[in-house]
Design an enzyme around this catalytic site. Sequence first.
Site, short mmCIF file in Angstrom:
data_model
loop_
_atom_site.label_atom_id
_atom_site.label_comp_id
_atom_site.label_asym_id
_atom_site.label_seq_id
_atom_site.Cartn_x
_atom_site.Cartn_y
_atom_site.Cartn_z
N GLY A 63 6.12 0.68 4.38
CA GLY A 63 5.04 1.23 5.22
C GLY A 63 5.34 0.99 6.69
N GLY A 80 3.48 2.62 9.77
CA GLY A 80 2.05 2.40 9.95
C GLY A 80 1.75 1.65 11.24
N TYR A 112 -10.27 -0.84 -1.79
CA TYR A 112 -9.29 -1.55 -0.95
C TYR A 112 -9.45 -3.06 -1.09
CZ TYR A 112 -7.19 -2.95 3.60
OH TYR A 112 -6.46 -3.53 4.60
C1 AKB Z 1 -9.64 -1.53 7.46
O1 AKB Z 1 -10.55 -1.37 8.28
O2 AKB Z 1 -9.62 -1.03 6.35
C2 AKB Z 1 -8.49 -2.44 7.84
C3 AKB Z 1 -8.74 -3.86 7.42
C4 AKB Z 1 -9.78 -4.66 8.07
O3 AKB Z 1 -8.05 -4.35 6.56
N1 AKB Z 1 -8.27 -2.39 9.26
#
Ligand code: AKB
Length: 349
Positions: free
Chosen positions: A39, A42, A173
């Site tokens: 990555g 990025g 996430y």
């Molecule tokens: C997001 O906002 O998804 C990222 C993080 C805080 O991991 N920048």
Amino acid sequence: MKLYSGNKKSTLKTRSFRADIQYTQYLEEYVMKRILVTGSYGQIGTELVGALRSKYGGQNVVATGRKDPPEILTKDGPYLHLDVLDVDQLHAILKDNEIDIVIHNASVLSGKGEKNPQLAYRTNIQGSYNVLEAVRILGLDQVFIPSSIAAFGPSTPKENTPNEVIMRPTTAYGVSKVFIELWGEYYAKRYGVDFRSLRYPGIISSEAPPGGGTTDYAVEIFYEALKTQKYTSFLEKGTYLPMMFMDDCIKCTMDLIHADVSKLKHRSFNITAMSFAPEEIAAEIKKYIPQFEMSYKPDFRQQIAESWPATIDDSAAREEWGWKPDYDLAAMTKAMIERLSKKLDIAYQ
Ligand code: AKB
């Protein structure tokens, strides 16, 4: 010193006849390491590759990714096409390039992950599993995979969140980041894999833009302040989140990679530099651009932000490997305005 860029085994052997023990140890520890970054185009990868190449030499840092690379990644070191979901390709590249350390940055961020959780699963969970397995099978020296404040959830204490605490994230996430931390720590214990991780806060930078995160507003605001003197925040007033300037992000990442493993009690660390709400960064920007105007139109990312801590306690990182940030809100804003106005060729005064 000229950094090594050829066949490391034979060079090490030849040098060890000539060099004293300390010098050889230095070479083994710092110079001879070959690092692969996934990555790499990025937001963090772009600047991390540059910093690593300045320290280790361009040829010793292999940047990888699935897209055509920007010139910044090819001008002083190799760039290879790599999809970490292709296990054969991953193993071949690690072996052919005699990689010692993998920095696995490829990730789908929080906002994008909510739009496509299946993509987040494949990239973040399957991809990280493949990387950890490759490091285990090939016996590599170390693997660094970032975690995030997103690993915490609504039932986590919001203020001064400790390193060890209830997590239970509610985004795809965040779930993937908890998987990475726990699977990495399990591999460390079970197989001796040297896994290390940082729970990055929102990262603010002037080079590559972030893509698909909840903290992205804190970068977008600078571009819009300089270009149009206006910005509509997708987070509401009063939404405090932990944040960090890119220079500190590079510093803590390199510091943890170099930290003496025998001194580490943790493998996943809280890390922070500041915490602010949208109206506070707007007020700081107004000091440079007095006509700047901020409005608010919260979207789906507001709920994500509300599930994350407002401030986190990074004392474990401070105690175990000496972490200390250089940039607070005022210093970061000054650096962002200066760097971005130069990059965009916009005068702000
Ligand atoms: C997001 O906002 O998804 C990222 C993080 C805080 O991991 N920048």
